[in-house]
Design an enzyme around this catalytic site. Structure first.
Site, short mmCIF file in Angstrom:
data_model
loop_
_atom_site.label_atom_id
_atom_site.label_comp_id
_atom_site.label_asym_id
_atom_site.label_seq_id
_atom_site.Cartn_x
_atom_site.Cartn_y
_atom_site.Cartn_z
CB CYS A 79 6.18 48.96 -0.70
SG CYS A 79 4.97 48.09 -1.71
CG ASP A 93 3.38 12.65 5.39
OD1 ASP A 93 3.39 12.28 6.57
OD2 ASP A 93 4.12 13.53 4.94
CE LYS A 148 5.24 5.31 7.07
NZ LYS A 148 4.92 6.63 7.56
CE1 TYR A 164 -3.65 -4.72 10.95
CE2 TYR A 164 -2.71 -2.98 12.30
CZ TYR A 164 -2.84 -4.31 11.99
OH TYR A 164 -2.14 -5.24 12.72
CB CYS A 177 3.33 51.92 -3.42
SG CYS A 177 3.43 51.47 -1.69
CB CYS A 221 3.40 47.79 1.91
SG CYS A 221 2.95 49.39 1.21
CE LYS A 261 -0.12 -2.23 6.02
NZ LYS A 261 -1.47 -1.66 6.13
NE ARG A 271 2.19 6.73 16.49
CZ ARG A 271 3.05 6.53 15.52
NH1 ARG A 271 2.65 5.95 14.41
NH2 ARG A 271 4.28 6.91 15.63
CD GLU A 320 -2.35 -1.23 2.82
OE1 GLU A 320 -1.97 -0.43 3.70
OE2 GLU A 320 -3.09 -2.18 3.04
CB CYS A 356 0.12 49.73 -1.70
SG CYS A 356 1.26 48.45 -2.22
CE LYS A 415 9.52 7.47 6.68
NZ LYS A 415 9.24 8.79 7.15
S1 IVH Z 1 -0.03 -0.03 8.77
C1 IVH Z 1 1.26 -2.06 12.83
N1 IVH Z 1 -0.45 1.15 6.49
O1 IVH Z 1 2.55 5.01 9.20
C2 IVH Z 1 1.42 -1.18 11.66
N2 IVH Z 1 0.40 2.46 8.28
O2 IVH Z 1 5.03 4.45 10.87
C3 IVH Z 1 0.19 -0.47 11.32
N3 IVH Z 1 0.72 4.82 7.72
O3 IVH Z 1 1.24 5.05 12.43
C4 IVH Z 1 0.39 0.57 10.33
N4 IVH Z 1 0.03 4.70 5.65
O4 IVH Z 1 0.02 6.34 10.66
C5 IVH Z 1 -0.02 1.30 7.76
N5 IVH Z 1 -0.90 2.08 4.40
C6 IVH Z 1 -0.49 2.23 5.67
C7 IVH Z 1 -0.06 3.47 6.18
C8 IVH Z 1 0.38 3.53 7.50
C9 IVH Z 1 0.49 5.49 6.60
C10 IVH Z 1 1.27 5.43 8.95
C11 IVH Z 1 0.48 5.11 10.17
C12 IVH Z 1 1.44 4.55 11.15
C13 IVH Z 1 2.76 4.96 10.59
C14 IVH Z 1 3.77 3.93 10.91
#
Ligand code: IVH
Length: 673
Positions: free
Chosen positions: A407, A118, A116, A227, A410, A425, A289, A137, A114, A431, A313
């Site tokens: 400025c 942000d 990640k 999840y 002006c 300004c 995963k 969290r 998947e 202006c 990353k």
């Molecule tokens: S799975 C036990 N899937 O990344 C692991 N996390 O560093 C459960 N995150 O706290 C996390 N995208 O906020 C998972 N597709 C994704 C994610 C993801 C972003 C974040 C999540 C987590 C952090 C872990």
């Protein structure tokens, strides 16, 4: 390295990491990139491994996230919210795969990949199919109960509709602010003279912890679920969990892929590296995963993260290019924004020519000089930013940069208010970009809603000397408009109709349109409702302003200053003459009773079954008054949960009775307290 040196290094790193953690989790700000932060943490982990005796019990490596915010109720997570192991290299990913293979004793396995996301991770608790809690969290073990705010996110189902719903389950996901919403929000903030937010992730995080859920709702957060956790879920793989979430109408990003081999995982990583820019939010990598839940269980967890998953990353791409110059933009409120003019360079698939430098402090921090080679990055932010100077390439003959004093539009001497980073300004009424900006603000939909005029028309009207302030719009003739480029009879008439029609706009829209600094639409609505006429507002004292809902010291001061300015008063009288609404058309409140006859209340904190506005209406409808600040004259402080300690202290000091919702109901029933 000697033990003594290691001790010093561990201390320094811990301090740095704690500082950035605090900045990020408590103040919702960042000063370094994730990459740099992860590197600091990695160094600390390495040192602690090398010198295990020096590892402190409260080392930031022991903790997954930040501290707990006080205002919210703390909730313990049923399953700790762990973080993921991170890597930036394919070799380490291969090592991870090796560990998985070994841990599974040679059994076949597959991965589920998947993106990640942000954003801000969230835990959603469902009981009998109903969303009962949304928890941040926090430090991984316990977080903040932000249920009221989570419930405003439309993509999070409040109730699951299906046969055979498990009794209890939890969904984890990432709350985020879509890029377009973030850009719009920042435009609105800029428009009323508020400082812009740094990036979408921190804004989402700050929004999720706001006290007033109605503002959260306006912010339009979104959430990707990734999840599903719980017992008796009738799923054997992560993939089945994801499909269940999709079926239950969670927002699941469709950017996932099941991969049978590590090569397929690498393909997935490559595929998204250049496409992730098209997504509605920032993604900083990929999560890999192990798909089978039984295998996940066999692999288990380390103290901090699962052994069955890892995050790969993407490096924030950074390029070096020449700083050709700095230009300065003047906004509607007169705020000056310096912009780096760069030698065009390719970065993450786009050509970058300019980057924002925010303000003079940022230029000084970077110690920029014209002709320098600077590093440009596209990280969590949408606009590229200059992260540093390539000092190796500095010639040595360049002088430090002197910030402009006047400025650029002006030539007025710039000013800097105490405590503010931006220069301004002060030539508000002379202006050009400030004048044009003010008219654009005036005609926008939320204000006078004159959509027959646009940015180009305003520019031309200004350049022809026909319009110098919003009020001039109402004195335009058809002949004036026919002087504009490509404007014929029909479109001129259209514009005039639009202008005329706008006179119907209600007082709150007019109040927003006249552009008092820090007065956004919501505040304008509250002011209009509270003061009822522009004359009441214009003559209100500082204390009277503070007593209005939503008004704090900054807004009160800004309103006072606005009405002190003679030119503003002339403008208002011309707008009045043009026939705009300067009085609220508020229906008189029909009283339900007079049991609260002239009793004054301040409402504070959160109430289980009521929004604060609902309570306010009840008070008004029963003859009472609602104030926003505590004084000795106040009759009652109606206190909900999580009321700030300062308010309580002040009320106690002044001897103002602090009452609960039960007491309030007793008052309504006519009882004496
Ligand atoms: S799975 C036990 N899937 O990344 C692991 N996390 O560093 C459960 N995150 O706290 C996390 N995208 O906020 C998972 N597709 C994704 C994610 C993801 C972003 C974040 C999540 C987590 C952090 C872990």
């Amino acid at each position: 390295m000697t033990t003594q040196q290691a001790q010093k290094a561990i201390q320094d790193l811990t301090q740095k990491i704690n500082y950035h953690n605090d900045l990020y989790y408590q103040k919702h700000k960042t000063e370094i990139s994730d990459f740099e932060f992860d590197k600091l943490l990695e160094q600390l982990v390495a040192l602690e491994n090398q010198f295990p005796d020096l590892k402190q019990p409260d080392s930031p490596t022991q903790r997954v996230g930040g501290a707990i915010t006080k205002e919210y109720q703390t909730v313990y997570h049923q399953y700790p919210m762990l973080s993921l192991g991170n890597t930036y290299s394919r070799e380490e990913l291969t090592d991870f795969d090796g560990r998985v293979a070994k841990g599974l004793d040679g059994d076949a396995y597959e991965y589920f990949c998947e993106l990640k996301f942000d954003g801000v991770s969230i835990s959603l608790i469902y009981e009998n199919g109903i969303l009962t809690k949304g928890v941040t969290r926090g430090d991984g073990v316990r977080g903040d109960d932000v249920t009221a705010n989570v419930k405003t996110i439309r993509n999070i189902p409040l109730k699951i509709i299906d046969t055979n719903i498990p009794k209890n389950f939890e969904v984890r996901g990432e709350v985020f602010m879509p890029k377009d919403i973030f850009i719009k929000l920042n435009k609105e903030r800029e428009d009323i003279g508020e400082e812009k937010y740094a990036n979408a992730r921190n804004t989402a995080s700050g929004t999720l912890k706001m006290q007033d859920s109605s503002i959260v709702a306006q912010r339009k957060l979104d959430c990707y679920a990734y999840y599903l956790l719980g017992k008796d879920l009738d799923v054997e793989t992560h993939e089945q969990g994801i499909h269940k979430l999709e079926k239950w109408k969670f927002n699941v990003s469709d950017a996932y892929r099941k991969c049978k081999t590590l090569d397929e995982v690498f393909e997935y990583i490559d595929y998204w590296e250049n496409r992730r820019g098209e997504l509605p939010l920032e993604t900083d990598g990929v999560v890999i995963k192990v798909n089978s839940l039984e295998q996940q269980e066999r692999l288990g967890f380390t103290a901090k993260s699962p052994r069955w998953a890892i995050a790969y990353k993407y490096k924030a791409e950074s390029v070096s290019t020449r700083l050709n110059g700095i230009t300065y933009q003047v906004g509607r409120t007169g705020a000056i924004t310096p912009v780096a003019e760069l030698e065009p360079v390719q970065l993450s698939g786009t050509t970058v020519k300019r980057a924002s430098l925010h303000n003079a402090n940022e230029i000084a921090r970077l110690d920029l000089r014209i002709g320098d080679y600077v590093f440009v990055e596209k990280g969590g932010e949408i606009i590229p930013k200059v992260t540093g100077v390539d000092l190796l390439k500095r010639k040595g003959n360049q002088k430090p940069l002197a910030y402009i004093t006047h400025c650029p539009e002006c030539q007025t001497l710039l000013i800097r208010h105490e405590g503010e980073a931006a220069h301004y300004c002060p030539n508000v009424n002379g202006c050009p970009p400030q004048i044009k900006g003010r008219i654009e603000h005036f005609i926008q939909r939320k204000a006078m809603d004159i959509d027959s005029l646009g940015e180009q028309t305003i520019r031309q009207l200004f350049e022809l000397g026909l319009v110098k302030s919003p009020a001039d719009l109402y004195f335009l003739t058809k002949e004036d408009l026919l002087r504009l480029d490509k404007v014929k009879e029909k479109s001129a008439q259209n514009m005039l109709n639009g202008i005329k029609q706008s006179k119907q706009a209600p007082f709150e829209s007019v109040l927003f349109a006249i552009g008092i600094r820090y007065v956004g639409k919501t505040v304008a609505e509250k002011l209009a409702r509270h003061f009822k006429t522009i004359d009441n507002l214009a003559t209100a004292t500082y204390d009277e302003l503070l007593a209005a809902p939503e008004v704090g010291e900054i807004i009160a001061q800004s309103v006072l200053e606005f009405f002190k300015n003679r030119e503003n008063l002339v403008e208002i009288s011309r707008l009045k003459k043009a026939g705009l609404n300067f009085e609220a058309q508020i229906k008189e409140v029909v009283l339900d009773s007079t049991v609260l006859d002239n009793k004054s209340f301040v409402i504070s904190g959160v109430f289980e079954n009521y929004e604060r506005d609902e309570l306010k209406d009840i008070i008004l409808k029963n003859g009472g008054k609602v104030l926003s600040s505590i004084s000795g004259k106040l009759d009652y402080l109606l206190a909900g949960e999580n009321m700030g300690p300062a308010k309580r202290e002040k009320a106690e000091k002044l001897g103002v009775p602090i009452i609960s919702l039960n007491d309030f109901n007793a008052l309504l029933a006519g009882q004496k307290l």
